[in-house]
Write an enzyme that holds these catalytic residues in place. Sequence first.
Site, PDB file in Angstrom:
ATOM      1  N   GLY A   1       0.829  -1.219   0.000  1.00  0.00           N
ATOM      2  CA  GLY A   1       0.000   0.000   0.000  1.00  0.00           C
ATOM      3  C   GLY A   1       0.852   1.253   0.000  1.00  0.00           C
ATOM      4  O   GLY A   1       0.395   2.327   0.397  1.00  0.00           O
TER       5      GLY A   1
ATOM      6  N   PHE B   1      -1.346   7.438   0.699  1.00  0.00           N
ATOM      7  CA  PHE B   1      -1.066   8.669   1.440  1.00  0.00           C
ATOM      8  C   PHE B   1       0.092   8.478   2.439  1.00  0.00           C
ATOM      9  O   PHE B   1       1.169   9.085   2.291  1.00  0.00           O
ATOM     10  CB  PHE B   1      -2.383   9.043   2.127  1.00  0.00           C
TER      11      PHE B   1
ATOM     12  N   GLY C   1       1.906   5.729   3.036  1.00  0.00           N
ATOM     13  CA  GLY C   1       2.998   4.956   2.463  1.00  0.00           C
ATOM     14  C   GLY C   1       3.962   5.810   1.655  1.00  0.00           C
ATOM     15  O   GLY C   1       5.184   5.658   1.770  1.00  0.00           O
TER      16      GLY C   1
ATOM     17  N   ASP D   1      -1.352  -7.428  -5.437  1.00  0.00           N
ATOM     18  CA  ASP D   1      -2.499  -7.454  -4.533  1.00  0.00           C
ATOM     19  C   ASP D   1      -2.115  -8.257  -3.281  1.00  0.00           C
ATOM     20  O   ASP D   1      -1.626  -9.383  -3.417  1.00  0.00           O
ATOM     21  CB  ASP D   1      -3.661  -8.133  -5.273  1.00  0.00           C
ATOM     22  N   VAL D   2      -2.347  -7.713  -2.119  1.00  0.00           N
ATOM     23  CA  VAL D   2      -1.987  -8.438  -0.892  1.00  0.00           C
ATOM     24  C   VAL D   2      -2.818  -9.708  -0.687  1.00  0.00           C
ATOM     25  O   VAL D   2      -2.501 -10.515   0.172  1.00  0.00           O
ATOM     26  CB  VAL D   2      -2.085  -7.561   0.385  1.00  0.00           C
TER      27      VAL D   2
ATOM     28  N   ALA E   1      -4.731  -1.492   2.557  1.00  0.00           N
ATOM     29  CA  ALA E   1      -6.023  -1.720   3.206  1.00  0.00           C
ATOM     30  C   ALA E   1      -7.116  -0.930   2.519  1.00  0.00           C
ATOM     31  O   ALA E   1      -6.850   0.026   1.784  1.00  0.00           O
ATOM     32  CB  ALA E   1      -5.963  -1.305   4.682  1.00  0.00           C
TER      33      ALA E   1
ATOM     34  N   THR F   1     -10.038   1.573   3.595  1.00  0.00           N
ATOM     35  CA  THR F   1      -9.928   2.437   4.773  1.00  0.00           C
ATOM     36  C   THR F   1     -11.182   3.245   5.157  1.00  0.00           C
ATOM     37  O   THR F   1     -11.109   4.080   6.057  1.00  0.00           O
ATOM     38  CB  THR F   1      -8.768   3.446   4.577  1.00  0.00           C
TER      39      THR F   1
ATOM     40  N   TYR G   1     -14.648  -2.033   9.569  1.00  0.00           N
ATOM     41  CA  TYR G   1     -13.261  -1.582   9.388  1.00  0.00           C
ATOM     42  C   TYR G   1     -12.463  -1.763  10.677  1.00  0.00           C
ATOM     43  O   TYR G   1     -11.365  -2.311  10.682  1.00  0.00           O
ATOM     44  CB  TYR G   1     -13.250  -0.105   8.950  1.00  0.00           C
TER      45      TYR G   1
ATOM     46  N   LYS H   1      -9.159  -4.172  11.622  1.00  0.00           N
ATOM     47  CA  LYS H   1      -7.891  -3.671  12.177  1.00  0.00           C
ATOM     48  C   LYS H   1      -7.536  -4.451  13.446  1.00  0.00           C
ATOM     49  O   LYS H   1      -6.382  -4.762  13.693  1.00  0.00           O
ATOM     50  CB  LYS H   1      -8.000  -2.166  12.466  1.00  0.00           C
TER      51      LYS H   1
HETATM   52  N1  LIG Z   1      -5.316   7.925   7.031  1.00  0.00           N
HETATM   53  C1  LIG Z   1      -5.720   7.703   8.290  1.00  0.00           C
HETATM   54  O1  LIG Z   1      -6.271   8.596   8.958  1.00  0.00           O
HETATM   55  C2  LIG Z   1      -5.485   6.361   8.921  1.00  0.00           C
HETATM   56  C3  LIG Z   1      -5.833   6.216  10.273  1.00  0.00           C
HETATM   57  C4  LIG Z   1      -5.641   4.984  10.878  1.00  0.00           C
HETATM   58  C5  LIG Z   1      -5.093   3.932  10.155  1.00  0.00           C
HETATM   59  N2  LIG Z   1      -4.783   4.098   8.850  1.00  0.00           N
HETATM   60  C6  LIG Z   1      -4.238   2.939   8.116  1.00  0.00           C
HETATM   61  O2  LIG Z   1      -3.021   3.317   7.472  1.00  0.00           O
HETATM   62  C7  LIG Z   1      -2.864   2.560   6.269  1.00  0.00           C
HETATM   63  C8  LIG Z   1      -2.580   3.493   5.106  1.00  0.00           C
HETATM   64  O3  LIG Z   1      -3.666   4.384   4.977  1.00  0.00           O
HETATM   65  P1  LIG Z   1      -3.659   5.617   3.975  1.00  0.00           P
HETATM   66  O4  LIG Z   1      -4.389   6.704   4.649  1.00  0.00           O
HETATM   67  O5  LIG Z   1      -2.301   5.840   3.451  1.00  0.00           O
HETATM   68  O6  LIG Z   1      -4.625   5.028   2.840  1.00  0.00           O
HETATM   69  P2  LIG Z   1      -4.504   5.079   1.250  1.00  0.00           P
HETATM   70  O7  LIG Z   1      -5.821   4.608   0.732  1.00  0.00           O
HETATM   71  O8  LIG Z   1      -3.978   6.378   0.781  1.00  0.00           O
HETATM   72  O9  LIG Z   1      -3.401   3.960   0.951  1.00  0.00           O
HETATM   73  C9  LIG Z   1      -3.702   2.602   0.941  1.00  0.00           C
HETATM   74  C10 LIG Z   1      -3.032   1.992  -0.285  1.00  0.00           C
HETATM   75  O10 LIG Z   1      -3.304   0.586  -0.293  1.00  0.00           O
HETATM   76  C11 LIG Z   1      -3.533   0.202  -1.631  1.00  0.00           C
HETATM   77  N3  LIG Z   1      -4.324  -1.034  -1.632  1.00  0.00           N
HETATM   78  C12 LIG Z   1      -5.642  -1.186  -1.347  1.00  0.00           C
HETATM   79  N4  LIG Z   1      -5.996  -2.473  -1.466  1.00  0.00           N
HETATM   80  C13 LIG Z   1      -4.882  -3.154  -1.817  1.00  0.00           C
HETATM   81  C14 LIG Z   1      -4.614  -4.523  -2.091  1.00  0.00           C
HETATM   82  N5  LIG Z   1      -5.586  -5.455  -2.039  1.00  0.00           N
HETATM   83  N6  LIG Z   1      -3.353  -4.879  -2.404  1.00  0.00           N
HETATM   84  C15 LIG Z   1      -2.366  -3.946  -2.490  1.00  0.00           C
HETATM   85  N7  LIG Z   1      -2.568  -2.639  -2.250  1.00  0.00           N
HETATM   86  C16 LIG Z   1      -3.814  -2.250  -1.934  1.00  0.00           C
HETATM   87  C17 LIG Z   1      -4.255   1.374  -2.261  1.00  0.00           C
HETATM   88  O11 LIG Z   1      -4.122   1.367  -3.677  1.00  0.00           O
HETATM   89  C18 LIG Z   1      -3.550   2.551  -1.610  1.00  0.00           C
HETATM   90  O12 LIG Z   1      -2.460   3.017  -2.394  1.00  0.00           O
HETATM   91  C19 LIG Z   1      -4.139   1.742   6.108  1.00  0.00           C
HETATM   92  O13 LIG Z   1      -3.901   0.435   6.599  1.00  0.00           O
HETATM   93  C20 LIG Z   1      -5.134   2.443   7.005  1.00  0.00           C
HETATM   94  O14 LIG Z   1      -6.124   1.553   7.490  1.00  0.00           O
HETATM   95  C21 LIG Z   1      -4.961   5.295   8.203  1.00  0.00           C
END
Ligand SMILES: NC(=O)c1ccc[n+]([C@@H]2O[C@H](COP(=O)([O-])OP(=O)(O)OC[C@H]3O[C@@H](n4cnc5c(N)ncnc54)[C@H](O)[C@@H]3O)[C@@H](O)[C@H]2O)c1
Length: 381
Positions: A17, A21, A23, A68-69, A90, A92, A194, A198
Amino acid sequence: MNNNSIIVPGSLILITGGAGFIGSHTCDALLERGYRVRIMDLLDPQVHGPGRKLPAWIDRRVEFMRGDVRNRDDLSRAIAGVDAIYHFAAQTGVGQSMYEIHGYCDVNVGGTAMLLDVLANSDHRVAKIVLSSSRAVYGEGAYSCPACGPVFPPLRGREALEKSEWRIFCPSCGAPLESLPTAEGKPLAPISVYAETKRVQEELLRIFSATYGIPGVVLRYFNVYGTRQALGNPYTGIGAIFVTRRLSGSPISIYEDGLQGRDFVNVRDVVRANLLALTHETSGSETFNVGSGERLTVLDLARHVCRELGATEEFLYQGQFRVGDIRDCFADLGKSRSGLGYEPAVPFAAGVAELVSWARGEQRDDRLEEAESALRLHNLM
Ligand SMILES: NC(=O)c1ccc[n+]([C@@H]2O[C@H](COP(=O)([O-])OP(=O)(O)OC[C@H]3O[C@@H](n4cnc5c(N)ncnc54)[C@H](O)[C@@H]3O)[C@@H](O)[C@H]2O)c1
Ligand SMILES: [Zn+2]
């Protein structure tokens, strides 16, 4: 098996991922410190648009793999030669998870299970796994009752919310409660699909770490905001949603009374915690909150966004609420400070200013109404 849990520069890091954002920011910070980075990402259209293009800001030095994970072969290739993994891939959206139940479990639980399964059944050199969990696992935050002391109240009932009673009351004596910082030891009480995915991710990693002696660090992020958050994804990211609304001239919808307490943490602080997790010495699995430690309201965020945009404060109060939304939760950072050396450093106003000035130069797609109608259709709003 490599038992050294301190991952040093030069090591190869996999970010699942990683095109997203959090990552992508983590990736830049790793490269800057001399790590090598591989990203495996599906480029989900909900995040990356229908063209599923790799964002322009992904550094050229990164090895990008589309994968894909949930796919064993993709993961087997992705872990080759890797020293540590950030598992971020994930789905999200909290609200969306309540009607795309299988999809959320499939990616978040199934994807994590597949990653650990591949590790358990192959030769590899992975010496640490960092998991992005969420404050959502807590459900409601911690509170204090003037008569009974600290309490962990259950979720507010729909009946009260339908009468616009937004406050939260003591389950023993009925007095209105005041929110307290929430620490890692609070009993978990996920109230969305969700959040439950987690929690299961955390448990799978905990069991895997204990069994195979590969350290796992669980980071419970609070409400992360900042540059590069998908502006076209209306299912998550309140900061990006508010900025997108106001930039396209629409009012900001405020659910409840806007005084819900949240912990808005800048993505640059989250990246700092991610890096600390990599060099943190630990033999088992550990869990840390990653927030700002400050309670702000949804209205505070909306006001800051308007101020930074130089836009009038146009807010829409319709007494709306989302089923499963909590009233308050903000981070107790005691354990992250002492155990991880984490200290948030980005002031909220500066962080919002940065988000707004970045968003002005980006293509935006305001799809909030689409997300809200899906919730209404499922009687979740
Ligand atoms: N942004 C927040 O406020 C927040 C808060 C708590 C936890 N998180 C966790 O942090 C992590 C990253 O979140 P983010 O905000 O960067 O989200 P994001 O949606 O920007 O990034 C997630 C990435 O995962 C990829 N993805 C989705 N399904 C996939 C799959 N099956 N195989 C491979 N890649 C896949 C998407 O293409 C995306 O690039 C997530 O696990 C999220 O649950 C985020
Ligand atoms: Zn009480």
